[in-house]
Motif scaffolding. Structure first.
Motif, PDB file in Angstrom:
ATOM      1  N   ALA B 172       0.833  -1.201   0.000  1.00 28.13           N
ATOM      2  CA  ALA B 172       0.000   0.000   0.000  1.00 28.13           C
ATOM      3  C   ALA B 172       0.870   1.254   0.000  1.00 28.13           C
ATOM      4  CB  ALA B 172      -0.912  -0.010   1.222  1.00 28.13           C
ATOM      5  N   ARG B 173       0.455   2.232  -0.823  1.00 29.67           N
ATOM      6  CA  ARG B 173       1.088   3.553  -0.828  1.00 29.67           C
ATOM      7  C   ARG B 173       0.106   4.497  -0.157  1.00 29.67           C
ATOM      8  NH1 ARG B 173       6.054   2.000  -2.432  1.00 29.67           N
ATOM      9  NH2 ARG B 173       5.886   0.665  -4.262  1.00 29.67           N
ATOM     10  N   GLY B 174       0.572   5.410   0.640  1.00 28.09           N
ATOM     11  CA  GLY B 174      -0.348   6.345   1.267  1.00 28.09           C
ATOM     12  C   GLY B 174       0.393   7.232   2.235  1.00 28.09           C
ATOM     13  N   THR B 188       0.910  11.162  -3.470  1.00 29.45           N
ATOM     14  CA  THR B 188       0.654  10.209  -2.393  1.00 29.45           C
ATOM     15  C   THR B 188      -0.740  10.416  -1.817  1.00 29.45           C
ATOM     16  OG1 THR B 188       3.003  10.205  -1.872  1.00 29.45           O
ATOM     17  CG2 THR B 188       1.521   9.373  -0.184  1.00 29.45           C
ATOM     18  N   ARG B 191      -3.397   9.203  -4.242  1.00 27.17           N
ATOM     19  CA  ARG B 191      -3.491   7.742  -4.266  1.00 27.17           C
ATOM     20  C   ARG B 191      -4.173   7.219  -3.019  1.00 27.17           C
ATOM     21  NH1 ARG B 191       1.548   4.084  -6.140  1.00 27.17           N
ATOM     22  NH2 ARG B 191       2.282   5.345  -7.870  1.00 27.17           N
ATOM     23  N   SER B 192      -3.880   7.847  -1.884  1.00 24.20           N
ATOM     24  CA  SER B 192      -4.415   7.324  -0.626  1.00 24.20           C
ATOM     25  C   SER B 192      -5.926   7.511  -0.566  1.00 24.20           C
ATOM     26  CB  SER B 192      -3.730   7.987   0.574  1.00 24.20           C
ATOM     27  OG  SER B 192      -4.217   9.295   0.744  1.00 24.20           O
ATOM     28  N   GLN B 195      -7.325   4.836  -3.311  1.00 29.18           N
ATOM     29  CA  GLN B 195      -7.152   3.455  -2.858  1.00 29.18           C
ATOM     30  C   GLN B 195      -7.521   3.308  -1.390  1.00 29.18           C
ATOM     31  OE1 GLN B 195      -3.071   2.940  -3.970  1.00 29.18           O
ATOM     32  NE2 GLN B 195      -3.541   2.971  -6.154  1.00 29.18           N
ATOM     33  N   ARG B 196      -8.577   4.040  -0.992  1.00 28.70           N
ATOM     34  CA  ARG B 196      -9.038   3.990   0.405  1.00 28.70           C
ATOM     35  C   ARG B 196      -9.494   2.582   0.752  1.00 28.70           C
ATOM     36  NH1 ARG B 196     -12.244   6.436  -3.056  1.00 28.70           N
ATOM     37  NH2 ARG B 196     -14.462   5.918  -3.193  1.00 28.70           N
TER      38      ARG B 196
END
Lengths: 206, 206
Positions: B172-174, B188, B191-192, B195-196
């Protein structure tokens, strides 16, 4: 840090003994060596061991040298009567780079520093005093860094040689060439005013 | 830089081959070794040469290891069906430190980077693809850094294994735990949000 290999761990541990190299940096350096041809590692190891075992110090000035007397001391065109007292070989290199000094050096090997457990006997002070007393020195120039330890070392040496009556000087402290006055620290600026020099002298040195 | 000794010059030259170590730092390190007992230099040299000559790579995951198969791959309690793909041994150490992963690793030895002259054939991509095709892998987790090179490498591997139908995931990236949103970079943060994850999942992992 948990290592998957004892060999790796040992190499990182030894590399991290060097000053300013932490465990992470040591790991990065060691992994770099692993990616390079094995030759690079053996060249490095041989160069370090070869240096550590075979290095010599000039018997006159105690600078690092490959010969009994270093090139500077052996150079007949340099003024053997003017001795510049420095902490280590890096200072010799820095002053040599300026091409402004035609005398010889005396490398102390450090500064008196009780905190680090360095006393006068660990430095090459005694041979310097002997050299002055032998009458071959006309002028001594202190070029140690101007810290508490540097000043202490200067004074410790001065006490032992002042009777000899030779000229004792110290390198000029002041505003660096090209620096703005407003950013200079107070102590340096203060000294540079108290120890001002005739303008004609400054013109000469340009 | 002019040296008073060839031995010193050679040692500094070899030391300065290491990444991030310039000539000045190399000189500082080498002079430090000269001030220490000779033993320290020989220990360092032996550790480096011993490592470079005797180090082995796990024949399964290509991690650095003192044995034919590394401790992680040989550990029966780890899930051999979940393979985390990483760049080098430092990433294995970092993930192991979290104690959150119970699968095994595959160490690529770098990322595809045409600028640095690193192509797929210099990495351990072929054995990874073979391992997947042999049917022993259930899930592949890409844990390369999210740079152009990392993404290229991920995609290059993905193309060759997607037919196998195994689960392929990426870490995971965040926003880092404890970080303030206002200081996060846009990519970032974006994306966070995209891609919650379900709030209940986040609660479970605390």
């Amino acid at each position: 840090m948990e290592f998957s290999s004892k060999l790796l761990e040992k190499a990182v541990h030894e590399m991290a003994q060097l000053p300013g190299i932490g465990k992470r940096t040591a790991l990065r350096l060691v992994l770099h060596l692993l990616r390079q041809p094995a030759q690079q590692t053996s060249f490095l190891a041989e160069a370090l061991v070869g240096m550590r075992e075979n290095i010599r110090f000039c018997k006159s000035c105690h600078n690092i040298s490959d010969t009994e007397v270093c090139e500077i001391c052996a150079n007949g065109s340099r003024d053997q009567g003017v001795v510049c007292v420095v902490e280590d070989v890096r200072d010799v290199m820095a002053i040599e780079n300026t091409r402004q000094f035609r005398g010889i050096y005396h490398v102390l090997g450090g500064k008196i520093s009780p905190i680090d457990g360095i006393g006068p006997s660990q430095l090459t002070i005694a041979p310097l005093v002997d050299k002055v007393k032998s009458g071959s020195v006309r002028e001594l120039i202190f070029a140690l860094s101007s810290t508490m330890e540097g000043d202490t070392t200067n004074f410790f040496i001065y006490k032992q040689i002042k009777e000899s009556g030779i000229t004792v000087s110290t390198i000029a402290r002041g505003i660096a060439v090209g620096d703005e006055l407003e950013y200079a620290d107070e102590v340096t600026l203060g000294r540079s005013i108290l120890q001002r020099i005739p303008f004609e002298n400054a013109l000469k040195n340009n």
